[in-house]
Enzyme design. Structure first.
Site, PDB file in Angstrom:
ATOM      1  N   ASN A 105       1.182  -1.174   0.144  1.00  0.00           N
ATOM      2  CA  ASN A 105      -0.029   0.011   0.066  1.00  0.00           C
ATOM      3  C   ASN A 105       0.767   1.230  -0.196  1.00  0.00           C
ATOM      4  OD1 ASN A 105      -1.743   2.092   0.357  1.00  0.00           O
ATOM      5  ND2 ASN A 105      -2.415   1.477   2.431  1.00  0.00           N
ATOM      6  N   LYS A 141       0.159   4.219  -0.235  1.00  0.00           N
ATOM      7  CA  LYS A 141      -0.735   5.425   0.548  1.00  0.00           C
ATOM      8  C   LYS A 141      -0.268   6.772  -0.476  1.00  0.00           C
ATOM      9  CE  LYS A 141      -0.329   3.246   4.931  1.00  0.00           C
ATOM     10  NZ  LYS A 141      -0.070   3.163   6.425  1.00  0.00           N
ATOM     11  N   HIS A 172      -9.369   1.224   5.047  1.00  0.00           N
ATOM     12  CA  HIS A 172      -8.033   1.218   5.833  1.00  0.00           C
ATOM     13  C   HIS A 172      -8.346   2.182   6.798  1.00  0.00           C
ATOM     14  CE1 HIS A 172      -4.242   2.315   6.493  1.00  0.00           C
ATOM     15  NE2 HIS A 172      -3.816   1.246   5.845  1.00  0.00           N
ATOM     16  N   GLU A 198      -6.609   4.568   8.164  1.00  0.00           N
ATOM     17  CA  GLU A 198      -6.527   5.907   7.831  1.00  0.00           C
ATOM     18  C   GLU A 198      -7.707   6.503   7.207  1.00  0.00           C
ATOM     19  OE1 GLU A 198      -2.920   5.403   5.734  1.00  0.00           O
ATOM     20  OE2 GLU A 198      -1.909   4.673   7.498  1.00  0.00           O
ATOM     21  N   GLU A 201      -5.308  -5.013  10.596  1.00  0.00           N
ATOM     22  CA  GLU A 201      -4.253  -4.017  10.759  1.00  0.00           C
ATOM     23  C   GLU A 201      -4.519  -3.103  12.133  1.00  0.00           C
ATOM     24  OE1 GLU A 201      -2.281  -2.939   6.788  1.00  0.00           O
ATOM     25  OE2 GLU A 201      -3.996  -1.507   7.216  1.00  0.00           O
ATOM     26  N   GLY A 245       2.652   2.119  10.970  1.00  0.00           N
ATOM     27  CA  GLY A 245       3.316   3.200  10.840  1.00  0.00           C
ATOM     28  C   GLY A 245       4.266   3.553  12.038  1.00  0.00           C
ATOM     29  N   SER A 301       3.398  -2.040  10.328  1.00  0.00           N
ATOM     30  CA  SER A 301       5.000  -2.177  10.535  1.00  0.00           C
ATOM     31  C   SER A 301       5.638  -3.706  10.381  1.00  0.00           C
ATOM     32  CB  SER A 301       5.479  -1.661  12.093  1.00  0.00           C
ATOM     33  OG  SER A 301       4.912  -0.626  12.206  1.00  0.00           O
TER      34      SER A 301
HETATM   35  P1  13P Z   1       3.231   0.411   7.676  1.00  0.00           P
HETATM   36  O1  13P Z   1       3.791  -0.859   7.109  1.00  0.00           O
HETATM   37  O2  13P Z   1       3.865   1.391   6.942  1.00  0.00           O
HETATM   38  O3  13P Z   1       3.124   0.250   9.201  1.00  0.00           O
HETATM   39  O4  13P Z   1       1.601   0.492   7.235  1.00  0.00           O
HETATM   40  C1  13P Z   1       0.662  -0.521   7.382  1.00  0.00           C
HETATM   41  C2  13P Z   1      -0.580  -0.317   6.645  1.00  0.00           C
HETATM   42  O5  13P Z   1      -1.287   0.831   7.009  1.00  0.00           O
HETATM   43  C3  13P Z   1      -0.663  -0.933   4.952  1.00  0.00           C
HETATM   44  O6  13P Z   1      -1.910  -0.563   4.639  1.00  0.00           O
END
Ligand code: 13P
Length: 249
Positions: free
Chosen positions: A6, A8, A92, A94, A164, A170, A210
């Protein structure tokens, strides 16, 4: 196993093309593992141009539930299909946190995605306060039940679920192998209940939060972990390749 990057809101057109080329040349032929990357909308077409024929699949990070119309700034499932998408990430954390995505909207979108032959990657996961309060299983249970309400599939490969935990995204913190195994087991039981034993047992459940080359082996070794949804580490071709290789083992 399935590993999806992803990206982002990262990388402009040139950088997206460059990363797609680096990923496809380093991964080579995709054997024993499915691989996907999800760039921002504006780079989907260009990345498809690079990945077409490599076996690495394209995905989007969101979509709108309507077919077309006066929805300024939005993109439909059919539009994603037309530029070569196979997957679409839905719900997601976010999007839930910053853009008002709800379980009900995820359910609408998932149904529309399936109608357009896209494979929804439906994301669920608890926040830190919810984990600390011990309500994580209950939170994820409602997210699964409500986000997948009205969703019908005829084969397990039509749907992907990603767990997640928000506190692991992150942050460099990953859920412990035991926490991952426990939650994935819980999600598996919920999917078997919703879709029946046979379909529910086959729906891939990805872990995200992560995941790095250094922890991917241990996470992927857990029961009911069928791969990973990778954020930061998917932006570096070498790291992404190392994680794909961990999934191959
Ligand atoms: P990270 O791997 O940067 O923690 O992000 C995970 C994520 O949100 C994948 O959709």
């Amino acid at each position: 196993m399935l590993v999806v990057g992803n990206w982002k809101m990262n990388l402009d057109l040139a950088a997206a093309r460059q990363l797609a080329s680096a990923v496809s040349s380093s991964i080579g032929s995709v054997e024993n593992v499915d691989v996907g990357v999800c760039p921002p909308f504006v780079n989907l077409d260009a990345v498809y141009g690079v990945l077409h024929g490599t076996g690495i699949r394209l995905g989007a990070q969101n979509m709108h539930a309507q077919d077309s119309g006066a929805y300024t700034g939005e993109v439909s499932a059919a539009m994603l299909r037309a530029v070569g998408c196979h997957y679409v990430i839905l719900g997601h954390s976010e999007r839930r946190q910053f853009f008002g995505e709800t379980n009900a909207s995820v359910s609408d979108k998932a149904q529309k995605a399936l109608a357009q032959k896209l494979v929804p990657i439906v994301c669920v996961g608890e926040s830190l306060p919810q984990r600390e309060a011990g309500s994580h299983e209950q939170v994820v249970e409602s997210q699964i039940q409500e986000s997948l309400s009205g969703v019908h599939i005829s084969s397990a490969s039509e749907l992907v679920v990603a767990y997640e935990p928000v506190w692991a995204i992150g942050t460099g913190k990953t859920a412990s192998p035991q926490q991952v195994a426990d939650m994935h087991g819980h999600i598996r039981r919920l999917l078997e209940h919703l879709f029946g034993r046979e379909l529910g047992a086959g729906i891939p459940i990805l872990y995200g939060g992560s995941v790095k080359p250094g922890n991917a082996d241990e996470i992927f070794a857990q029961t009911n972990v069928d791969g990973g949804l990778i954020g930061g580490a998917a932006l570096k071709a070498d790291d992404f390749l190392a994680i794909v290789n961990a999934a191959r083992r």
